[in-house]
Scaffold this active site. Structure first.
Site, PDB file in Angstrom:
ATOM      1  N   GLY A  94       0.789  -1.233   0.000  1.00 38.33           N
ATOM      2  CA  GLY A  94       0.000   0.000   0.000  1.00 38.33           C
ATOM      3  C   GLY A  94       0.818   1.277   0.000  1.00 38.33           C
ATOM      4  O   GLY A  94       0.239   2.376  -0.007  1.00 38.33           O
ATOM      5  N   PRO A 113       5.312  -4.603  -0.696  1.00 39.44           N
ATOM      6  CA  PRO A 113       5.103  -3.477  -1.619  1.00 39.44           C
ATOM      7  C   PRO A 113       5.001  -3.941  -3.067  1.00 39.44           C
ATOM      8  O   PRO A 113       5.692  -4.866  -3.479  1.00 39.44           O
ATOM      9  CB  PRO A 113       6.380  -2.642  -1.436  1.00 39.44           C
ATOM     10  CG  PRO A 113       7.427  -3.644  -1.040  1.00 39.44           C
ATOM     11  CD  PRO A 113       6.709  -4.711  -0.255  1.00 39.44           C
ATOM     12  N   CYS A 145     -14.907   0.337 -27.899  1.00 37.69           N
ATOM     13  CA  CYS A 145     -16.291   0.798 -28.074  1.00 37.69           C
ATOM     14  C   CYS A 145     -17.015   0.955 -26.747  1.00 37.69           C
ATOM     15  O   CYS A 145     -17.944   0.194 -26.437  1.00 37.69           O
ATOM     16  CB  CYS A 145     -17.027  -0.157 -28.988  1.00 37.69           C
ATOM     17  SG  CYS A 145     -16.222  -0.184 -30.586  1.00 37.69           S
TER      18      CYS A 145
HETATM   19  N1  LLP Z   1      -0.452  -7.351  -0.328  1.00 35.31           N
HETATM   20  C1  LLP Z   1      -1.720  -7.711  -0.576  1.00 35.31           C
HETATM   21  C2  LLP Z   1      -2.325  -8.771   0.208  1.00 35.31           C
HETATM   22  C3  LLP Z   1      -2.448  -7.044  -1.574  1.00 35.31           C
HETATM   23  O1  LLP Z   1      -3.711  -7.393  -1.821  1.00 35.31           O
HETATM   24  C4  LLP Z   1      -1.831  -5.998  -2.326  1.00 35.31           C
HETATM   25  C5  LLP Z   1      -2.575  -5.291  -3.363  1.00 35.31           C
HETATM   26  C6  LLP Z   1      -0.490  -5.688  -2.041  1.00 35.31           C
HETATM   27  C7  LLP Z   1       0.171  -6.377  -1.022  1.00 35.31           C
HETATM   28  C8  LLP Z   1       0.288  -4.634  -2.808  1.00 35.31           C
HETATM   29  O2  LLP Z   1      -0.234  -3.360  -2.681  1.00 35.31           O
HETATM   30  P1  LLP Z   1       0.618  -2.123  -3.264  1.00 35.31           P
HETATM   31  O3  LLP Z   1       1.890  -2.039  -2.460  1.00 35.31           O
HETATM   32  O4  LLP Z   1       0.906  -2.396  -4.687  1.00 35.31           O
HETATM   33  O5  LLP Z   1      -0.232  -0.934  -3.082  1.00 35.31           O
HETATM   34  N2  LLP Z   1      -5.439  -2.372  -8.942  1.00 35.31           N
HETATM   35  C9  LLP Z   1      -5.340  -1.324  -7.950  1.00 35.31           C
HETATM   36  C10 LLP Z   1      -4.564  -1.778  -6.732  1.00 35.31           C
HETATM   37  C11 LLP Z   1      -5.105  -3.041  -6.118  1.00 35.31           C
HETATM   38  C12 LLP Z   1      -4.224  -3.571  -5.025  1.00 35.31           C
HETATM   39  C13 LLP Z   1      -4.587  -4.965  -4.680  1.00 35.31           C
HETATM   40  N3  LLP Z   1      -3.796  -5.514  -3.627  1.00 35.31           N
HETATM   41  C14 LLP Z   1      -4.731  -0.082  -8.583  1.00 35.31           C
HETATM   42  O6  LLP Z   1      -4.463  -0.101  -9.784  1.00 35.31           O
HETATM   43  O7  LLP Z   1      -4.558   0.932  -7.913  1.00 35.31           O
END
Ligand code: LLP
Length: 430
Positions: free
Chosen positions: A240, A275, A359
């Site tokens: 996140g 991450p 489309c």
């Molecule tokens: N760990 C778990 C259990 C997760 O579900 C996720 C992301 C992460 C780590 C990694 O999160 P990050 O560090 O990349 O923020 N498609 C959306 C984001 C969905 C995230 C899903 N889970 C977007 O394009 O913003």
């Protein structure tokens, strides 16, 4: 200007290679990644949390190209996977199984068996039902499964509703009431070793506060685990960590670490981070060619390009903002670009909707955006497309997916070829 994407002499470079040169060679649209930016991102987050000797498990869903996973595996990264397919990819890329963790609310028996056979570090278990299935499957295989309980701490990560995962109404994790029951009855699950507590609150998270709140809940929960003799060794705070999509300053890994590390130290557990976006988000762009320009009699202008929502769905799905600028612009790109630009900051900018050929009216990259004048045949760069870009792409409208290119200094390598029409039908039978 954005990670290793810089304008020099009026044209965009990725590291030391002209983006125009890459497109001349591989065509358009194309995802282009900077190797240095990816490795710098990995090291920045690892080093920010270095005091806790973290295991950084790159979240494969953000970018699962084998060459990128391989880069990170060589650097020592672990991997967060959410399907048998992602596990397969990580292993093919050379990941060490003991650095792989497996999350997800719907792991099938086949996926669990596969992961047990691969001897991964742990499952992040998301329900009592799943816990029982892992316990039974491990028993059948005469092995022990190591698991972390993914807790749903009911903490608001203050991000988009569609990417919020740690609130009580979300499908993710085990709420604290059920988790308490599991811990008290843990002896029943004698082929499980419950060795960790996990949270993933959402994505992106713009400040350390939600992590701090979740860690406080973990701190309150831990004594019960100890009383019931669970060998809790790990705390996993998920992913996140945000990036800047606009050029404005945002929370950095050291800002998160400053608030998070004291709490982790208190818990006296090994730290895991997951991450995705932070490592690859700003390390990639999607380059697209302008096919047509169109102006209505009402004065609305469209830039129609050869990439579409099937290639990058974030604007469609989340109204996500991505900086977009010509690859060889007539006006330099400002350091900061936001959606809230009410008037042209310069007289020579035009207000346009940047759209694709699909489309659907939801097929857009930007609406009412100011960009320099651009002609058909010229290229646009869509920045911050390295995370959840290619991995969320599809073949909608039977569009072959773009190629992917990795730049390393003065050289570039095609790391996934462009799909063809034959690829589109290759799996169909009859
Ligand atoms: N760990 C778990 C259990 C997760 O579900 C996720 C992301 C992460 C780590 C990694 O999160 P990050 O560090 O990349 O923020 N498609 C959306 C984001 C969905 C995230 C899903 N889970 C977007 O394009 O913003």
């Amino acid at each position: 200007m954005v990670a290793n994407f810089n304008f020099r002499n009026g044209t965009l470079y990725c590291e030391d290679v002209k983006v125009e040169e890459i497109v001349k060679s591989v065509g358009s649209p194309a995802y282009i990644y900077s190797k240095k930016a990816i490795l710098d991102g990995y090291k920045e987050i690892r080093d920010a949390f270095a005091d806790a000797f973290p295991l950084v498990c790159f979240s494969v869903k953000s970018n699962s190209n084998l060459s990128i996973l391989r880069l990170l595996a060589v650097e020592g990264s672990g991997f967060d996977v959410v399907s048998g397919g992602e596990l397969y990819r990580a292993l093919q890329a050379g990941a060490h199984p003991k650095k792989i963790i497996f999350a997800g609310v719907g792991k099938s028996s086949e996926e669990i068996e596969y992961a047990l056979d691969c001897n991964i570090l742990m499952f992040n278990v998301e329900s009592l039902a799943e816990l029982k299935v892992i316990n039974a499957l491990a028993y059948d295989k005469k092995t022990k499964a190591t698991v972390a309980l993914r807790l749903n701490p009911d903490v608001d990560p203050k991000t988009h509703a569609k990417t919020t995962t740690g609130k009580r109404e979300n499908k993710f994790g085990i709420d604290l009431g059920v988790a308490e029951r599991i811990v008290k009855e843990a002896k029943r699950y004698d082929t499980l070793q419950i060795c960790g507590l996990h949270v993933h609150l959402g994505s992106p998270i713009m400040s350390p506060e939600p992590y701090v709140k979740a860690l406080e809940k973990i701190k309150d929960f831990l004594p019960l685990c100890r009383e019931n003799s669970l060998p809790i060794e790990y705390v996993n705070i998920g992913g996140g960590y945000c990036i800047s999509y606009t050029g404005q300053p945002v929370c950095k890994p050291t800002d998160y670490a400053r608030e998070i590390l004291p709490l982790v130290r208190d818990l006296n557990l090994k730290l895991i981070l997951e991450p995705g976006r932070f490592i690859v988000g700003n390390s990639g762009i999607l380059v697209t060619k302008v096919v047509y320009k169109k102006e209505t009699s009402f004065g609305k202008r469209f830039i129609i390009c050869d990439a579409a929502m099937n290639d990058l769905i974030r604007p469609t799905l989340y109204d996500a903002f991505h900086r977009i600028w010509p690859v060889s612009p007539r006006v330099p790109m400002p350091e900061v670009l936001t959606s809230a630009t009410p008037n042209p900051p310069e007289p020579d900018l035009i207000k346009v909707d940047i759209v694709g050929p699909v489309c659907e009216s939801s097929d857009f990259f930007a609406k009412d955006r100011f960009i320099p004048e651009i002609k058909a045949g010229e290229l646009l760069s869509i920045f911050s497309a390295g995370a959840y870009g290619f991995t969320m792409s599809s073949n909608y409208n039977s569009r072959p997916r773009p190629c992917e290119v990795l730049v390393d200094g003065k050289t570039f390598l095609l790391i996934r070829r462009r799909e063809t029409c034959e690829d589109l039908i290759s799996k169909e039978i009859g």
